[in-house]
Structure formats: C-alpha cells, structure tokens
Motif scaffolding. Sequence first.
Motif, PDB file in Angstrom:
ATOM      1  N   ARG A   1       0.810  -1.221   0.000  1.00  0.00           N
ATOM      2  CA  ARG A   1       0.000   0.000   0.000  1.00  0.00           C
ATOM      3  C   ARG A   1       0.841   1.268   0.000  1.00  0.00           C
ATOM      4  N   GLN A   2       1.936   1.306   0.760  1.00  0.00           N
ATOM      5  CA  GLN A   2       2.719   2.528   0.829  1.00  0.00           C
ATOM      6  C   GLN A   2       3.361   2.853  -0.513  1.00  0.00           C
TER       7      GLN A   2
ATOM      8  N   SER B   1      -9.276  -4.579   7.485  1.00  0.00           N
ATOM      9  CA  SER B   1      -8.197  -4.062   8.332  1.00  0.00           C
ATOM     10  C   SER B   1      -8.482  -2.595   8.633  1.00  0.00           C
ATOM     11  N   LYS B   2      -8.902  -2.307   9.854  1.00  0.00           N
ATOM     12  CA  LYS B   2      -9.289  -0.943  10.210  1.00  0.00           C
ATOM     13  C   LYS B   2      -8.142   0.043  10.022  1.00  0.00           C
ATOM     14  N   VAL B   3      -6.935  -0.362  10.367  1.00  0.00           N
ATOM     15  CA  VAL B   3      -5.782   0.535  10.247  1.00  0.00           C
ATOM     16  C   VAL B   3      -5.546   0.919   8.791  1.00  0.00           C
ATOM     17  N   ILE B   4      -5.516  -0.081   7.917  1.00  0.00           N
ATOM     18  CA  ILE B   4      -5.263   0.182   6.495  1.00  0.00           C
ATOM     19  C   ILE B   4      -6.422   0.939   5.868  1.00  0.00           C
ATOM     20  N   TRP B   5      -7.645   0.548   6.216  1.00  0.00           N
ATOM     21  CA  TRP B   5      -8.833   1.205   5.653  1.00  0.00           C
ATOM     22  C   TRP B   5      -8.876   2.671   6.059  1.00  0.00           C
ATOM     23  N   ASP B   6      -8.599   2.964   7.307  1.00  0.00           N
ATOM     24  CA  ASP B   6      -8.578   4.354   7.773  1.00  0.00           C
ATOM     25  C   ASP B   6      -7.472   5.142   7.078  1.00  0.00           C
ATOM     26  N   GLU B   7      -6.343   4.497   6.842  1.00  0.00           N
ATOM     27  CA  GLU B   7      -5.243   5.175   6.154  1.00  0.00           C
ATOM     28  C   GLU B   7      -5.632   5.526   4.718  1.00  0.00           C
TER      29      GLU B   7
END
Length: 301
Positions: free
Chosen positions: A58-59, A87-93
């Motif tokens: 992703r990055q 994945s809440k962390v990735i989705w929020d990002e």
Amino acid sequence: MSVLIVLVNLWVVQRRWRYVGGGGLVLLLLSSVMMPEALEARDRVVKATAVQAEFAGRQRYLDLVGEEVVDFIVLPEYAFSYDVRESKVIWDELKAFAEKRASVMVMGTRTERGDGAWFNTALAMDGDGEIGVHYKNHTVHFFDDGLAGKDAGVVTAGGYQFGMSICFDNDYEDVVRRMTSAGAQFFLVPSLDASHWTLRQHWQHAELFRHRAAENGRWMLVAAGSGVTQLIDLHGNRVSAIEPMTEGAMSVELEALGGLTLYTRFGWMFGWAMLVGTAVFVGFLVVSGAYRKLKSSRSGV
C-alpha cells in the motif's frame, strides 16, 4: 473483410463490374450503419492518475500516485490481495489519503463472502469510505480468481457515472456493454497482466481493451499490475501508456460521454446480417437457376 474477399472473387471469375459496384454499395451502407451514433459533448474534462505496479504494497502504491491533483486514482487488480476493508488501520489510512487528495480511489481487492468463498473486486472509495463495488464477472479459467459476479452496474461519484470492469471482463464484450447501457460515462479498469507474461502477451491483451472502448464509444483508463497501463479514447485509439514491466504512474485527462452506439444498443449484428444476406443470395441463385432451366426447357419444346 469477408465481403471484400467475395467481391474480389466475383470480379476475377465473372468480370462484371455491376457485382462489384453493387456489393461495394452494400458494404458501404453496412459500414455506415455500424458507425457509432453521435455522442453527447463532454461535460468537463476528468483528471485521473493510474498506477502501474504489481503487488507493491500500500505505501508504494500511494507513493507512486504522486502529488498532482486529480479526480480519480486507479490502482491495479489485486493491489490488495485481501479484503482491504477488514483491516481498520489500512482502511482508515486509505480513507485519510483519499480525503486529503479529494479524490475517488478505484482499486483491486477481494470481498470475502463469509463461507470461505470470495469475489475478485473492484472497489471505489473516497474519504467517507466505500462508494461502490464490482465483482469480476469473467474469472480466469483454471485460476484461483474467486467466484464469478453476476451484476455489471455503474458507480456514481464526483458527479459522474463510471464503470469498473476488471481485467478479464474486458476479454468479453458483455460487461462493458452492460455498464455503458446502465449509464457509464467512462471506465476506470483495474487489471493485472502478471510480470511472468512475455511482452507479446502484454501487448496482445492490451488490444482487447481498445476493442471494448471503440465498440461502446467510451474513454477507458486501465491500471495494470505489470502493464500495459493505458488511456484509450472513444474510438479505440491508445492515447498514452506505460511500457510493460516497469513501475510508474501517469496522470491523464479523459472525457465523460453520454449517448449509445448502435453496437451498445443492439449488440453484434454484423455477423447475423451477413448470414441473412447470404441466405437471401443463395435463395435468389436457386430460384433464378430454376427459372432459367424452366425457360430453357420451354424454349426447346
């Protein structure tokens, strides 16, 4: 091409220009009928960035997007080989990134059904989250490509309606045609085209997207994992592209169009028209031959 071959053979065998002239006129009329209807003038230019990278993470994908302000960002098929929404962390990002860029993002991911089965998914999202999805209708044969989806609708975002056909969907004519009929003004297409393919395979597959664009009179932006990432206009012309086997991104402008081509409305009728025409012509030959034979026999009497 078949008509041209028949016309040339008629001239070689019969040496009668009226056959060639009449057949040429028929061919001209058929060709004019197959041309797209006039499409509505563009409302405004759509700006988009397509990223080419295979399983980059992703990055890396976000870094490749660059800083140019665009309406849409398109990532390849399987940019996320898991359901990115789980994945809440990735989705929020990703939501934060889309909100910061004020862009709609289209990406390849998966949708888990809950029973171990899943769909190969094109996902559209913005800063608020999911906007729409498309499940790949034509999964690749003999390949773990998920369940085949059934629907081929459009996504509404940013004042536009667009289609998100996925890779192998565009090897068939039906998905893009159904999306165009449903109101798609242009197409943002996640694709894979893996790096272990040969260059010839990459360029050959890239041609099929051009057919779909020309058939339906729509601009199409394809983001492929290892290429060919390309922008195609409504006539099937490749406007710009990234060479296969390279990572990169390109920012382009495309048009949002309305109106429907004759092909979109009625499908592939040329083959059927030629079949009917051939049947009529053969019938004419049979009847005229029988008539000449009857006339000849009467004259002999």
